[in-house]
Every structure is written in structure tokens, then in C-alpha cells.
Design a protein around this motif. Structure first.
Motif, PDB file in Angstrom:
ATOM      1  N   GLU A   1       0.824  -1.209   0.000  1.00 50.23           N
ATOM      2  CA  GLU A   1       0.000   0.000   0.000  1.00 50.23           C
ATOM      3  C   GLU A   1       0.862   1.264   0.000  1.00 50.23           C
ATOM      4  OE1 GLU A   1      -3.073   2.463  -0.387  1.00 50.23           O
ATOM      5  OE2 GLU A   1      -3.208   0.279  -0.493  1.00 50.23           O
TER       6      GLU A   1
ATOM      7  N   THR B   1       0.903   3.701  -3.335  1.00 51.17           N
ATOM      8  CA  THR B   1       0.445   5.082  -3.156  1.00 51.17           C
ATOM      9  C   THR B   1       1.562   6.070  -3.481  1.00 51.17           C
ATOM     10  OG1 THR B   1      -1.124   4.380  -1.468  1.00 51.17           O
ATOM     11  CG2 THR B   1      -0.526   6.715  -1.500  1.00 51.17           C
ATOM     12  N   LYS B   2       2.736   5.843  -2.929  1.00 52.48           N
ATOM     13  CA  LYS B   2       3.864   6.759  -3.112  1.00 52.48           C
ATOM     14  C   LYS B   2       4.221   6.963  -4.583  1.00 52.48           C
ATOM     15  CE  LYS B   2       8.642   7.438  -1.627  1.00 52.48           C
ATOM     16  NZ  LYS B   2       9.705   6.940  -0.739  1.00 52.48           N
TER      17      LYS B   2
ATOM     18  N   GLU C   1       2.242   6.133  -7.286  1.00 53.19           N
ATOM     19  CA  GLU C   1       1.044   6.226  -8.135  1.00 53.19           C
ATOM     20  C   GLU C   1       0.905   5.028  -9.077  1.00 53.19           C
ATOM     21  OE1 GLU C   1       2.016  10.129  -9.815  1.00 53.19           O
ATOM     22  OE2 GLU C   1       0.320  10.909  -8.659  1.00 53.19           O
TER      23      GLU C   1
END
Length: 142
Positions: free
Chosen positions: A41, A45-46, A48
Motif C-alpha cells: 500500500e 500510493t507513493k 502512483e
């Protein structure tokens, strides 16, 4: 994103990513005691990773890199195409190029992109492969 078998991981890497010019990579291991899904996760997220294919296509048109994340058990790879992306700044000291250096996976396998053929080889094939990679190397540009 997550390979369910060792063979599936290597196949996804070779057929889906290296074939589509995800040549830049950072290998890693999820530390013992950390939840692999939490690491997934965080990195997704970091960098993209979960953008739609349409958003990634728009990024590519603007000269921006696309990033993928692949994990099997505790082993993971961050992969990127050419272009601009925070990945290249954040991971600068760790980034390797699959056209120059085979992607190590476990003790018995490595994956590399040579010409238009993607190969997954055991330890005996590595010397022959190294010679081919050095000959082909970066002669194929773009």
C-alpha cells in the motif's frame, strides 16, 4: 501487482513489464515483522502505481514515466519506464537497468530483456546470457 507463484511472478515480469519497456528497477525485500500488504500500500500510493491505464497513457504522452510494483512473498520489484517520475529521484542510488543487468530473483533465477526476446534462466544460463546482454546491451534505443 502480486505474483501468486514464483513462475507467475517471473512470467508477469517478463511478459507484461519487460516486454513493455519497464527497464528500470529497484529490487527489495519486505522486512521480517512487517506486513507485506502495508508495504504494498505504501509503495503503490507513493509511486502512483494504481493509476488507470488511460491515466498512464496520458502520462506517457507527456513524457512522464510509468511505474509498476510486483511482489512475490517478501520479494518485490519497483519497475519504471523512461521519462520523468519521482521514482527516479527517490530511488536514484538503487535503480538498475534490466538491459544492462539481469533482474535477480531467488537463488536460481534471473530475468533479462535481450533484443526482442525475454528470458528467464537458471544459474547455468547466466554466463551465456551475460555475453548476449553485453553484445546487445543498449544498442536498441527507444
Amino acid at each position: 501487482m502480486r505474483g501468486t507463484t514464483e513462475t507467475g511472478f517471473v512470467q508477469q515480469l517478463a511478459v507484461s513489464y519487460l516486454k513493455n519497456r519497464y527497464w528500470f528497477y529497484v529490487p527489495g525485500e519486505v522486512p521480517v515483522g512487517k506486513d507485506p500488504r502495508a508495504v504494498d500500500e505504501k509503495l503503490v500510493t507513493k509511486y502512483e502505481v494504481s493509476l488507470s491505464k488511460w491515466a498512464k497513457a496520458r502520462r506517457k504522452k507527456r513524457g512522464l514515466a510509468k511505474v509498476q510494483y510486483l511482489r512475490f512473498e517478501r520479494t518485490f520489484l519497483l519497475l519504471a519506464t523512461t521519462g520523468e517520475h519521482p521514482f527516479f529521484e527517490e530511488e536514484a542510488s538503487n535503480i538498475l537497468d534490466a538491459r544492462e543487468r539481469a533482474i535477480p530473483f531467488r537463488a536460481t533465477r534471473s530475468v533479462t530483456r535481450t533484443g526482442t526476446r525475454t528470458s528467464a534462466l537458471g544459474p547455468r544460463g547466466n554466463e551465456e546470457l551475460k555475453g548476449r546482454v553485453q553484445r546487445v546491451g543498449t544498442s536498441r534505443v527507444g
